[in-house]
Structure formats: structure tokens, C-alpha cells
Design an enzyme around this catalytic site. Structure first.
Site, PDB file in Angstrom:
ATOM      1  CD  GLU A  85      -3.357  -7.089   0.875  1.00  0.00           C
ATOM      2  OE1 GLU A  85      -3.390  -7.870   1.831  1.00  0.00           O
ATOM      3  OE2 GLU A  85      -3.463  -5.873   1.052  1.00  0.00           O
ATOM      4  CB  THR A 136      -0.972  -0.012   1.202  1.00  0.00           C
ATOM      5  OG1 THR A 136      -1.617  -1.284   1.247  1.00  0.00           O
ATOM      6  CG2 THR A 136      -2.016   1.052   1.120  1.00  0.00           C
TER       7      THR A 136
END
Length: 570
Positions: A404, A384
Site C-alpha cells: 500500500e 506499489t
């Protein structure tokens, strides 16, 4: 010298008395409006500022920042992923949330991550599978926000990223470090083909990398809008890629065409003299607020970063918060999340009493309105990125965006990585007693997220700050530490973000052991808390705070961030 200055400032802060819930620094609105961009890569920050200089809005700049990050920081976020945007509409005086979280395809089932032996799949196997990819949401969300708040044409926002992809960019040390790692995504044929140098081996820091496929896609995205991703040739390639073995997924063209971002009411509550606004579920904003409000019930504000008791209280509050967050937070379209109950003052009073003098074993509580829920088995690895944009009109974007884990699934389409966001669901959907996990997989469901982009308002409702971070489930303590240090301990933002991280969740208590002030680690041990090396070194906190009418911005020194601040002339 930098370390010495940090310790000196921290020592002064630790000695200064403060009330239990300290008032914030003065947050008078800037006398001269300042435009600002804070992002994890200099090229992305520059792309956003270039849009602002042309008269673009904060949302316009956010589109440009995301397009560039997809190219230069592909390990963290991208066009093939999802995001949450917390947005301050200055003219309306309102904070809105745009939910671009990925969703599970219509063919997803609760047992999709259960193997033939009846046990959850190994995470390393699931994360690179076709069934790990959710329908991407970042592009649709940005398009929705742009329709409502954009000033420049959509087609004008991709030029810097398209040109950089075609001409090439220098691989940064951080990207190079990840390319030298042992992540399973790097074994995928797509990743090997993209990152392999002409003479063999993967590119490294200082090497030049081009991405003509991504440049071509951005050209179509600029001309066609989000349909370039959700329909047509790119959509067909996404479906084909996710349906490839091993562990093929179920995504269809209909799933992509049906994706819709969600505009939600921001979840706001009082904290330290501010009004803190975060996304509601399926984000973990309620957990973020819970952590801060638990800490208001301790004396942490009167302490400082050299005080072991301050870190002990922070760790214990984190463990209490995570016990509740993990148990109850999920997609509100599928499960009832007791948001009001988790923030109920009487409930918080009771939960704060679990923060004693020695480490305990906090378990989930029973907030008002809470349904019966099963235990959570969500992994949520670190990945992220977060960025912040403020425009000349006072509008602000605080946006956390992701594919992710590192490089998503490792599968690529048109020069960008596909997310592995569905592995953010609990792999074990049902407890032996039959109670369902709040974050169990379901068709059309959004997985729970720890992304909590925040905007702070002062007592007059004016912009006072923004913050967010990368880091999987560690996002909550990363942001919490940074807010405590900058607001309660009054450290300059850059120093606040540089303080060591501590992540306490259940029985796992870890962090940057070697970076704490002398006596802190030993003081924690004396309180029954053994701090082990682990999570903490890859936080990505970016933040701004209005202090005395000026923007105090900071980037996480663990990444390659940049803070750009310019007077708007308005």
C-alpha cells in the site's frame, strides 16, 4: 537529445491521420522465442532472469522477483503485502487471474476507521495503526500459482534474495529519496532501527544495507513454503505487531491460517484490435476497460501527444470512468458489481456523450444491473510496483504487488514491512441516506484495488503485450496513457512511458505540468480545465508490446527499472 527525439516522434504521430479506433501494430508471434523480465529495480530483474536461464517458468521467476523487491524496494511491495497476477498459460491459450489481495480480519468492523468523535480518522494516523494491516496475500498467491505452473522447486527460488539480504545491497537513489522524506512510517521504531546507520542518521543513496532477519526468514520460507508466513513464529509476530498500540488491530493466528488466494476468470474485452484481459473486482480492471472503450468513442486515436484536445478527451474520459468505478466497484463476495452493465455498449455510448468541448462535472451513472450505492471515501495513496515476466514456453506473468503506501504501516516483522492495505477501504461506510458504500469495511472482505495488471492477445489469441503500473488510484490513467501512446499513437514503448502523466478524478486534475508539449496546458485551460502540479511524478508503468515479431519493452523512467530480453534458444 532524448527530449528532442521524443518531441519529434510525438509531432509526427500527431500529424498522422488515423481511424477512430486504430488497428494495433502487427503482432506476429516472435520468430525466436524471447524471454523477458521488466521490473522496477535491476537486482529484481536480474533475479528473475537468472531463474529463466535455469529453465524456470514465468511463475518461478515471479517468485524470485517478488522476494528481491521486498528487500530492495520495500517502500513499494513485499512479503507482507498483497498482489494481483494476470497469467497467460501459453499451452492452454487461456488467461487466468490469481487474486492475492489482503483481507480484513474476522474482527474488522465497518466503523474501525471512525474516531470517538464520530468522524473518519485522519489518514496519517490510520495508516500507521495496527488495524490498517490486512492478512497478507502475496505469498499464498504465488505459492498457488507455483503449484500449478512452476517448473523449478519452490526452495530453489529464493537464493539470490537471501544472499543479497545477508551480504547487503547498495541503497538506490529512489529508496534514498524516500528515506529522506517526512512519511509517518519512518518514525516507527522498526523503521528507525532498520534504516539507521551505525554513526546515526538514516542510510542514504550509496550506503550499504543488510537485512539478516529477512535472510533468515527467506531460508525458512524456502524450506517450509507459505506456512513459514501463515503459521508458527512469523505469524505470531505479525499478530503481536498488529495488536500493538496505537489503534491496535484485531488480527489473530486463525485469520492468518485461514487466508486463501482466489483463482478468478480474467475479465477480457475487445479494444483496438486486441483482446485486453485484466483482473475482475475487487480489482479495478473493469474501470481500465471502461476508460479505453470510452476513448474508442472519441477521435483521440487520430490525434497525438502535442494536441490539447487529445489530453482533454483523456481527462474527461478518466473523470467519467472514476465516477462509476468509485461508486460501484468492491469485493464481489460482499457487493454486487455491475461489471456487464459498466461495459454495456449502449451505456458506454451514453457516458461518452459527457465528453464535450468544455470540462463538465461528470457524476456516476446508472449502468444496467446497478444497485443503489453510497458515495465513496477511499483515499488509496500512491505506492506499489509492477513487473512482467515471459518464459521460454511463451507463458507470461503480469503482476502488480504492494504494501500500500510508502513502507506500509512502518511496522516490521522478520525484516519485512506489514501492509496498510485496509486503509484502501472507504473510511465512511454509510451515506446519510443509509446507502452503503461498495467499498465499506467488512470482516473477511478484500478492499477495492486499482491494481490492473493487463495482458493483451492478438486476433489469433497469441500473446501481444502486457502492462501495469504502480500509483494508487492513478494506476488507471497511468496505464491508459501508456496504451494510447504505444498502440494508437505508435510511439516506441520507452517513449510512450516517458510521456507526461495526467490524472483526472472528480474535481482533482493534476499531473506533470512542466513536461507537456507547448500549448497543451494552455489548450486545456481554454477548455475549462486547469491542470495543477500533483500526481504523476511517481508512476511505475512497465510494459511490453509485440511489434513485428519482436518484444518492445519499456520501464518507467521515473523509477529505476530494467528491461531484460534474451533469446531462449527454443
Amino acid at each position: 537529445m532524448r527530449i528532442a527525439a521524443l518531441i519529434a516522434a510525438a509531432t509526427l504521430s500527431a500529424c498522422a491521420p488515423a481511424p477512430r479506433a486504430a488497428s494495433p501494430a502487427q503482432t506476429a508471434a516472435p520468430a525466436a522465442r524471447e524471454m523477458f523480465v521488466v521490473a522496477a529495480n535491476p537486482l529484481a530483474a536480474e533475479a528473475g532472469m537468472a531463474v529463466l536461464r535455469k529453465g524456470g517458468s514465468a511463475v518461478d521467476a515471479a517468485v524470485a522477483v517478488q522476494a528481491m523487491l521486498s528487500l530492495v524496494e520495500p517502500q513499494s511491495s513485499g512479503i507482507g503485502g498483497g498482489a494481483f497476477m494476470t497469467y497467460l498459460d501459453a499451452a492452454a491459450g487461456k488467461v487466468r487471474v490469481y487474486d492475492g489481495r489482503e483481507v480484513a480480519p474476522a474482527g474488522a468492523t465497518p466503523s474501525m476507521f471512525i474516531g470517538n468523535d464520530g468522524r473518519p480518522l485522519p489518514f496519517g494516523q490510520a495508516v500507521v495503526s495496527g488495524r490498517a494491516t490486512g492478512v497478507p496475500g502475496a505469498v499464498a498467491m504465488l505459492a498457488l500459482a507455483h503449484r500449478q505452473h512452476g517448473r523449478l522447486p519452490w526452495a530453489a527460488l529464493f537464493g539470490d534474495a537471501e544472499r543479497t539480504a545477508r551480504e547487503g545491497f547498495t541503497v538506490s537513489p529512489r529508496l534514498g529519496r524516500f528515506l529522506g522524506g517526512s512519511f509517518p512510517q519512518l518514525q516507527s521504531p522498526d523503521a528507525r532501527a532498520y534504516f539507521t546507520k551505525p554513526g546515526g542518521g538514516l542510510v542514504g543513496p550509496g550506503d550499504r544495507l543488510t537485512n539478516p532477519l529477512y535472510a533468515d526468514f527467506l531460508t525458512r520460507l524456502a524450506a517450509q513454503g507459505p506456512d513459514a508466513l501463515y503459521k508458527g513464529q512469523t505469524a505470531a509476530r505479525i499478530v503481536q505487531k498488529t495488536r500493538a498500540a496505537p489503534l491496535e488491530g484485531t488480527m489473530t493466528l486463525a485469520d492468518l491460517a485461514a487466508y486463501r488466494p482466489v483463482e478468478r476468470e480474467a475479465l477480457c474485452d475487445a479494444w483496438a484490435g486486441y483482446r485486453a484481459c485484466v483482473p475482475p473486482p475487487p480489482s479495478s480492471g473493469v474501470g481500465m476497460l471502461m476508460l479505453l472503450k470510452l476513448l474508442e468513442r472519441t477521435d483521440i486515436a487520430a490525434r497525438g501527444p502535442t494536441d490539447p484536445q487529445a489530453w482533454f478527451a483523456f481527462a474527461e474520459a478518466s473523470r467519467v470512468m472514476f465516477a462509476d468505478r468509485d461508486r460501484y466497484v468492491g469485493d464481489p463476495a460482499f457487493v454486487r458489481v455491475p461489471v456487464k452493465g459498466l461495459l454495456d455498449p449502449a451505456y458506454l455510448d451514453a457516458r461518452a456523450k459527457l465528453i464535450g468541448e468544455r470540462a463538465g462535472n461528470p457524476t456516476f451513472g446508472s449502468p444496467p444491473g446497478a444497485p443503489a450505492r453510497g458515495a465513496d471515501a477511499t483515499k488509496e495513496p500512491a505506492g506499489t510496483t509492477h513487473f512482467i515476466v515471459g518464459d521460454a514456453a511463451g507463458n507470461v506473468v503480469s503482476m502488480t504487488t504492494t504494501v500500500e503506501s510508502i513502507f506500509g504501516t512502518g511496522r516490521m516483522v522478520d525484516g519485512f514491512f506489514l501492509n496498510n492495505q485496509l486503509t484502501d477501504f472507504s473510511f465512511s461506510p454509510i451515506e446519510p441516506d443509509g446507502a452503503p458504500a461498495a467499498n465499506a469495511v467488512a470482516a473477511g472482505k478484500r478492499p477495492r484495488s486499482s491494481m490492473t495488471p493487463m495482458i493483451l492477445l492478438d486476433a489469433q489469441g497469441r500473446f501481444a503485450g502486457a502492462i501495469g503500473s504502480a500509483g494508487g488510484n492513478a494506476i488507471l490513467p497511468y496505464v491508459g496513457k501508456s496504451l494510447i501512446a504505444s498502440v494508437w499513437w505508435k510511439l516506441p514503448m520507452q517513449q510512450a512511458l516517458a510521456l507526461p502523466n495526467l490524472v483526472a478524478r472528480g474535481q482533482s486534475i493534476s499531473g506533470e505540468v512542466g513536461k507537456f508539449a507547448p500549448g497543451v496546458v494552455g489548450g486545456l485551460a481554454a477548455r475549462g480545465m486547469t491542470l495543477k502540479p500533483g500526481q504523476g511524478e511517481d508512476s511505475g508503468v512497465h510494459a511490453v508490446l509485440v511489434r513485428d515479431g519482436r518484444i518492445d519493452g519499456g520501464y518507467d523512467p521515473r523509477r529505476e527499472g530494467r528491461v531484460l530480453i534474451e533469446a531462449s534458444g527454443k
